[in-house]
Design a protein around this motif. Sequence first.
Motif, short mmCIF file in Angstrom:
data_model
loop_
_atom_site.label_atom_id
_atom_site.label_comp_id
_atom_site.label_asym_id
_atom_site.label_seq_id
_atom_site.Cartn_x
_atom_site.Cartn_y
_atom_site.Cartn_z
N HIS A 85 0.83 -1.20 0.00
CA HIS A 85 0.00 0.00 0.00
C HIS A 85 0.88 1.26 0.00
N ASP A 86 0.45 2.24 -0.78
CA ASP A 86 1.21 3.49 -0.85
C ASP A 86 0.39 4.68 -0.35
N ALA A 87 -0.83 4.82 -0.83
CA ALA A 87 -1.62 6.01 -0.47
C ALA A 87 -3.10 5.76 -0.71
N GLN A 88 -3.89 6.66 -0.18
CA GLN A 88 -5.34 6.60 -0.30
C GLN A 88 -5.83 7.98 -0.69
N SER A 105 -7.45 3.72 -3.91
CA SER A 105 -6.21 3.33 -3.27
C SER A 105 -5.08 3.47 -4.29
N VAL A 106 -3.87 3.65 -3.84
CA VAL A 106 -2.70 3.60 -4.72
C VAL A 106 -1.80 2.50 -4.17
N ASP A 107 -1.65 1.43 -4.95
CA ASP A 107 -0.91 0.26 -4.48
C ASP A 107 0.08 -0.21 -5.53
N THR A 140 -6.25 0.25 -16.38
CA THR A 140 -7.38 -0.06 -17.27
C THR A 140 -8.68 0.31 -16.57
N VAL A 141 -8.69 0.15 -15.24
CA VAL A 141 -9.83 0.53 -14.40
C VAL A 141 -9.30 1.32 -13.20
N ALA A 183 -5.44 -4.81 -9.38
CA ALA A 183 -5.80 -3.48 -9.88
C ALA A 183 -5.27 -2.45 -8.88
N PRO A 184 -4.27 -1.65 -9.27
CA PRO A 184 -3.56 -0.77 -8.32
C PRO A 184 -4.43 0.27 -7.61
N HIS A 185 -5.62 0.58 -8.16
CA HIS A 185 -6.45 1.60 -7.49
C HIS A 185 -7.70 1.04 -6.83
N PHE A 186 -7.87 -0.29 -6.87
CA PHE A 186 -9.02 -0.89 -6.18
C PHE A 186 -8.69 -0.97 -4.68
#
Length: 290
Positions: A47-50, A86-88, A222-223, A266-269
């Motif tokens: 996890h990096d950021a929200q 999320s940023v992962d 992509t999403v 998915a990095p932003h899910f």
Amino acid sequence: MYGSKASFSVCLAFATALATVAFAQMPPQEPGSKSFKLGSFDIVALHDAQFVRPNDNKIFGVGRSPEDVADVLKAAGAPADTITLSVDALLVKQPKRLILIDTGVGGALLQSLAQAGFKPEDVTDVLITHSHPDHMGGLVKDGKLAFPKATIRMSSPEWTFAKKNDQLADVVKAIDGHVKTFEPGAQVITGITSVGLKGHTPGHVGYEMASGKEKLFDIGDTVHSSIISLARPDWPLGFDSDAAVGEETRIETLKKLAGSKELIFAPHFPFPGVGHIQSDGDHFKWVPAS
Ligand SMILES: [Zn+2]
């Protein structure tokens, strides 16, 4: 699980000058790591950021009204006035390599990496899906390479695109000489193959990894929203360089993933962002891995 996390509002105009400002002002983020096995690979979601965005039709539901977007959010039981992303990033441990896919925005990624038991200098390869600051921003810390021993790999059209982006000038300068490019579709590392996913940026790729019979597909951007991107994949997205092509790629990829039932990242899910896409009438839904 995010109840305790400091959530904040920031303009997520990643491709603009605001990005730099947003990073500088970003409050401390909480680390998180989630490990699992994929064949003989050890995988860790980091996890990096929200980010919490207002429901303002600037990124999601472009050309629609906030009410249209609110209806989709409410139907999923989510707050109607904000969209949380999320940023992962993903870490892949092979016998001789430690591979990081994307580097976040410079939030808690290094703490998450430490939580997983690794140091930045352990990373042998950094694979970039695309050159937006929430994927490449973590490559540089205090003007220096954050992963000093890593070869940075990205698609050739994406590196060309990054070098033309004034907002990335400092990052490009720091990583130049450490970058190796490939053509979308090429195998990048044994067991990891790039997949061209057009529309988001000129050289945007996902990474398909396979070990034995197990597979995992990092689908990059992509999403973005596990709610809106799946309920209304046909809505244009403000983040896409080419919205029409982005829409086509999104729908095509989601159909394929719902059919194959393969495991994706998915990095932003919602963290850890690992699960499956399922068909749901004429659209799709997210099924997090148990
Ligand atoms: Zn992104």
